[in-house]
Design an enzyme around this catalytic site. Structure first.
Site, PDB file in Angstrom:
ATOM      1  N   ARG A 312      -0.912  -5.316  34.522  1.00 30.82           N
ATOM      2  CA  ARG A 312      -1.456  -4.109  33.770  1.00 30.82           C
ATOM      3  C   ARG A 312      -0.210  -2.969  33.445  1.00 30.82           C
ATOM      4  O   ARG A 312      -0.179  -2.607  32.141  1.00 30.82           O
ATOM      5  CB  ARG A 312      -2.767  -3.447  34.026  1.00 30.82           C
ATOM      6  CG  ARG A 312      -3.979  -4.245  34.069  1.00 30.82           C
ATOM      7  CD  ARG A 312      -5.244  -3.447  34.685  1.00 30.82           C
ATOM      8  NE  ARG A 312      -5.672  -2.770  33.300  1.00 30.82           N
ATOM      9  CZ  ARG A 312      -5.131  -1.533  33.132  1.00 30.82           C
ATOM     10  NH1 ARG A 312      -4.819  -0.813  34.034  1.00 30.82           N
ATOM     11  NH2 ARG A 312      -5.701  -1.141  31.918  1.00 30.82           N
ATOM     12  N   TYR A 316       0.202  -3.396  29.443  1.00 34.67           N
ATOM     13  CA  TYR A 316      -0.483  -2.368  28.537  1.00 34.67           C
ATOM     14  C   TYR A 316       0.142  -1.136  28.884  1.00 34.67           C
ATOM     15  O   TYR A 316      -0.694   0.016  28.389  1.00 34.67           O
ATOM     16  CB  TYR A 316      -2.097  -2.273  28.998  1.00 34.67           C
ATOM     17  CG  TYR A 316      -2.954  -3.722  29.053  1.00 34.67           C
ATOM     18  CD1 TYR A 316      -2.969  -4.256  27.882  1.00 34.67           C
ATOM     19  CD2 TYR A 316      -3.416  -4.218  30.207  1.00 34.67           C
ATOM     20  CE1 TYR A 316      -3.762  -5.548  27.806  1.00 34.67           C
ATOM     21  CE2 TYR A 316      -4.124  -5.078  30.137  1.00 34.67           C
ATOM     22  CZ  TYR A 316      -4.570  -5.823  29.017  1.00 34.67           C
ATOM     23  OH  TYR A 316      -5.071  -6.925  29.091  1.00 34.67           O
ATOM     24  N   CYS A 344      12.477 -10.868  38.677  1.00 37.86           N
ATOM     25  CA  CYS A 344      13.633 -10.691  37.843  1.00 37.86           C
ATOM     26  C   CYS A 344      13.221 -10.529  36.526  1.00 37.86           C
ATOM     27  O   CYS A 344      13.597 -11.150  35.602  1.00 37.86           O
ATOM     28  CB  CYS A 344      14.513 -12.078  37.774  1.00 37.86           C
ATOM     29  SG  CYS A 344      14.549 -12.646  39.510  1.00 37.86           S
TER      30      CYS A 344
END
Ligand SMILES: *Cc1c(COP(=O)(O)O)cnc(C)c1O
Length: 431
Positions: A312, A316, A344
């Protein structure tokens, strides 16, 4: 309200010290609180209790069968978007008669599975989907209860990736095409379009978009009835936001009162599909500090959880509060650091730089509000196995999904013949 709180200087999940769970299952892991899940479900169910309402938990927010079963025992139904989720809901004890099947891309196979299971209704999002469903239902000789998901062209004022109610989004039947869709449904065999469904997005922090969308739906019900359609149920979707940081979403009570005032006198059964609201703050991600690295402009706290476990923040730009399991002194130093995972990618971060009590290797940290769109969105990027899920209930805790091992992952892969070693090739040839 949640049950992840400090007691005597360390964080507990209900009556269990997080430290004890970490010692037993290792890190990272997701941890869910039964009391919090139950509280959120009850508050929402009570808030819409004045309507003829069914609360169908949106399984995509958290699809662990123990979480679904916890809610099913309180009377919750389920909103599912794949036959996999449907299976989870059934296994968890949700009766088919309380399962709503949603989704913009149901396959014929999924439609058949839903019809055979006897789900409550199928939310249809386009005319071609309606025609396919009619064909599948006719071939099985089953009558399909259908709600047409309409696109009310309302801006939910949320993150663009989770806004679903604007005309340019892929969801629902365009407003102008809605009457023709019901008219077509009335001609097709084995489908009964007696419902109207709407879902305008997620993490919505204002009542107005809901009021606008539901108002349009209420007007539509009147118009459809005037055209002779029998409309008996509404599915008003999910989407009510939660506090991750300092947001102030509308309360379920305010939402329920608004719904009552907008659709309360239509005489419809009303279905709700909250996901995040129920499980979001009922879960945390527990992670351990690997090391602290001093960068040029700030220091990085490198933890053993990563973006593959909780995507998330990077997907977002979401904020998740981060707190140490061992309570820091109120007047202690709070350097500005960035909490990052080992992957990475620069996007592998749990949030922009923020003030955090001084941490050292081996310290446990809690990433809050991870009970919705957390474990369900995890991947195995960087060959990082899926982490366990733990459910706490008062003094008890139980691993409700095991940690996957790298060997489990590799067991699902094999080399093609042309890359196998000579020994195996010879054995295959029988020499
Ligand atoms: C995602 C979704 C939900 C749940 O949304 P929340 O914001 O988690 O409440 C409900 N209904 C449908 C159709 C969805 O796609």
């Amino acid at each position: 309200m949640d049950h992840f709180q400090y007691k005597n200087g360390e964080m507990y999940a209900e009556a269990v010290p997080i430290r004890e769970i970490a010692a037993a299952v290792g890190t990272p892991f997701y941890c869910y609180s039964t009391a919090t899940l139950e509280h959120h479900y009850r508050v929402f169910a009570d808030a819409v209790g004045g309507l003829d309402a069914t609360v169908c938990f949106a399984v995509k927010a958290n699809s662990n069968i123990a979480v679904i079963a916890t809610l099913a025992r309180l009377g919750a139904g389920a909103d599912v978007v794949s036959s996999g989720e449907m299976k989870r809901a059934l296994v968890a004890g949700v009766p088919a008669s309380k399962i709503v099947f949603s989704g913009v891309g149901k396959t014929s196979g999924e439609m058949a599975a839903a019809l055979k299971a006897g789900v409550l209704h199928i939310n249809v999002e386009s005319l071609p989907e309606l025609e396919t469903l009619s064909g599948v239902a006719a071939s099985l000789n089953i009558e399909a209860n259908v709600a047409i998901r309409v696109n009310p062209d309302v801006d939910a004022l949320t993150h663009e990736k989770i806004a679903t109610g604007k005309s340019e989004n892929k969801f629902g039947v365009d407003w102008a095409d809605v009457p023709a869709t019901y008219a077509r449904a009335a001609q097709l065999p084995n489908v009964h379009a007696t419902g109207v469904a709407v879902h305008i997005g997620s993490q919505i922090l204002d009542l107005e978009p809901f009021r606008k969308a539901y108002g349009r739906v209420a007007g539509l019900v009147g118009a459809l009835r005037a055209q002779g359609h029998i409309i008996g149920h509404l599915d008003l979707g999910g989407g009510l936001g939660i506090p991750y940081g300092d947001e102030h979403p509308p309360t379920p009570e305010a939402y329920g009162a608004m719904v009552q005032s907008v659709v309360g006198d239509l005489g419809c059964q009303v279905y709700f599909e909250p996901g995040r609201l129920i499980s979001g703050n009922a879960g945390i991600l527990v992670t351990r500090v690997i090391r602290v690295k001093q960068g040029v402009s700030r220091s990085f706290v490198i933890v053993d959880a990563a973006m593959n476990d909780l995507i998330r923040p990077t997907l977002y730009d979401a904020y998740h509060a981060i707190e140490p399991v061992t309570e820091a002194p109120a007047d202690g130093e709070q350097p500005v650091v960035e909490v990052v995972g080992p992957i990475c990618e620069t996007g592998d971060t749990f949030g922009a730089p923020r003030a955090l009590p001084v941490t050292a290797p081996e310290d446990l940290l809690v990433v809050r509000s991870a009970g919705a769109y957390g474990a369900v969105m995890a991947s195995t990027y960087n060959t990082r196995p899926l982490v366990p899920e733990v459910l706490v209930n008062a003094e008890a805790f139980s691993v409700v999904r095991d940690r996957v091992t790298v060997d489990d992952m590799l067991a699902r892969e094999q080399l093609p013949d042309w890359l196998s070693n000579g020994d195996r090739l010879r054995r295959k040839a029988g020499s």
